[in-house]
Write an enzyme that holds these catalytic residues in place. Structure first.
Site, PDB file in Angstrom:
ATOM      1  CG  LEU A 100      -1.975  -1.151   1.204  1.00  0.00           C
ATOM      2  CD1 LEU A 100      -2.728  -1.203   2.531  1.00  0.00           C
ATOM      3  CD2 LEU A 100      -2.939  -1.014   0.034  1.00  0.00           C
ATOM      4  CD  GLU A 142       2.111  -6.130   6.515  1.00  0.00           C
ATOM      5  OE1 GLU A 142       2.590  -5.001   6.744  1.00  0.00           O
ATOM      6  OE2 GLU A 142       1.414  -6.358   5.511  1.00  0.00           O
TER       7      GLU A 142
HETATM    8  O1  GNR Z   1      -2.231  -5.687   0.444  1.00  0.00           O
HETATM    9  C1  GNR Z   1      -1.122  -6.232   0.417  1.00  0.00           C
HETATM   10  N1  GNR Z   1      -0.951  -7.339  -0.361  1.00  0.00           N
HETATM   11  C2  GNR Z   1       0.180  -8.147  -0.298  1.00  0.00           C
HETATM   12  C3  GNR Z   1       0.355  -9.080  -1.307  1.00  0.00           C
HETATM   13  C4  GNR Z   1       1.450  -9.926  -1.261  1.00  0.00           C
HETATM   14  C5  GNR Z   1       2.361  -9.835  -0.245  1.00  0.00           C
HETATM   15  C6  GNR Z   1       2.208  -8.902   0.747  1.00  0.00           C
HETATM   16  C7  GNR Z   1       1.124  -8.057   0.731  1.00  0.00           C
HETATM   17  S1  GNR Z   1       0.910  -6.897   1.992  1.00  0.00           S
HETATM   18  C8  GNR Z   1       0.009  -5.661   1.166  1.00  0.00           C
HETATM   19  C9  GNR Z   1      -0.418  -4.571   2.137  1.00  0.00           C
HETATM   20  C10 GNR Z   1       0.803  -3.870   2.667  1.00  0.00           C
HETATM   21  O2  GNR Z   1       1.422  -3.034   2.066  1.00  0.00           O
HETATM   22  N2  GNR Z   1       1.237  -4.252   3.839  1.00  0.00           N
HETATM   23  O3  GNR Z   1       2.348  -3.708   4.360  1.00  0.00           O
HETATM   24 NI    NI Z   2       3.553  -3.169   2.631  1.00  0.00          NI
END
Ligand code: GNR
Ligand code: NI
Length: 174
Positions: A100, A142
């Site tokens: 994001l 994360e």
């Molecule tokens: O929405 C998100 N989708 C995702 C797809 C594959 C691996 C990790 C992610 S996390 C991401 C949301 C985000 O930015 N979390 O930090």
């Molecule tokens: Ni992310």
């Protein structure tokens, strides 16, 4: 309901190493609620606190893989406070990741397929679990955020520069 603003690259806050939560109190529970609202509003499957500008080791994840009879995703938000990787598998797996904080850009990232993780829940209780599949990938993504690391750090410099150039172009067009 509080939808917070999501920090995007190249904001230097995304490079900050977040601090462990000292005590799981009402302020942390409010942060978890606001982060969850923000994650759903942005249609993400995970969010780390630094993505809303808070340098605390707090993560929310909802893979939303279950659907109800009408095909609507069933929400099952999970909070992970001070998440820690205890061990990882030798086996790797590759997943097309997005973030994001790097809107609409995707790249294949190779990570350990499984990880053993310890965390606190919103009552301050400790949990430990072996994760696999998308949850394992998302948790590693994360926890990286909590350490100031982005998924683009795991791809080649050429690929990273292509991604950031594309993002700049899309922002200009918007
Ligand atoms: O929405 C998100 N989708 C995702 C797809 C594959 C691996 C990790 C992610 S996390 C991401 C949301 C985000 O930015 N979390 O930090
Ligand atoms: Ni992310």
């Amino acid at each position: 309901m509080a939808v917070l603003e999501i920090v995007e690259v190249p904001d230097p806050r995304l490079r900050v190493v977040s601090t462990a939560v000292e005590s799981v109190d009402d302020a942390i529970r409010q942060l978890v609620t606001d982060m969850t609202d923000t994650m759903y509003a942005a249609k993400g499957i995970g969010l780390a606190a630094i993505q809303v500008g808070v340098a605390s080791r707090v993560v929310v994840i909802d893979l939303q893989t279950e659907e109800d009879a009408d095909g609507k995703p069933i929400r099952a938000p999970h909070a992970y406070i001070n998440p820690e990787i205890l061990s990882v598998s030798d086996e790797l797996s590759s997943y097309s990741e997005g973030c994001l904080s790097i809107p609409e850009q995707y790249a294949d990232v190779e990570r350990p397929a499984r990880c053993r993780v310890r965390w606190l829940d919103t009552d301050g209780l400790a949990h430990e679990e072996e994760l696999d599949g998308l949850l394992s990938t998302c948790m590693q993504h994360e926890i990286d955020h909590c350490d100031g690391i982005l998924f683009i750090d795991h791809v080649s410099r050429l690929k990273r520069e292509m991604l950031l150039r594309k993002l700049a172009k899309q922002r200009k067009a918007a």
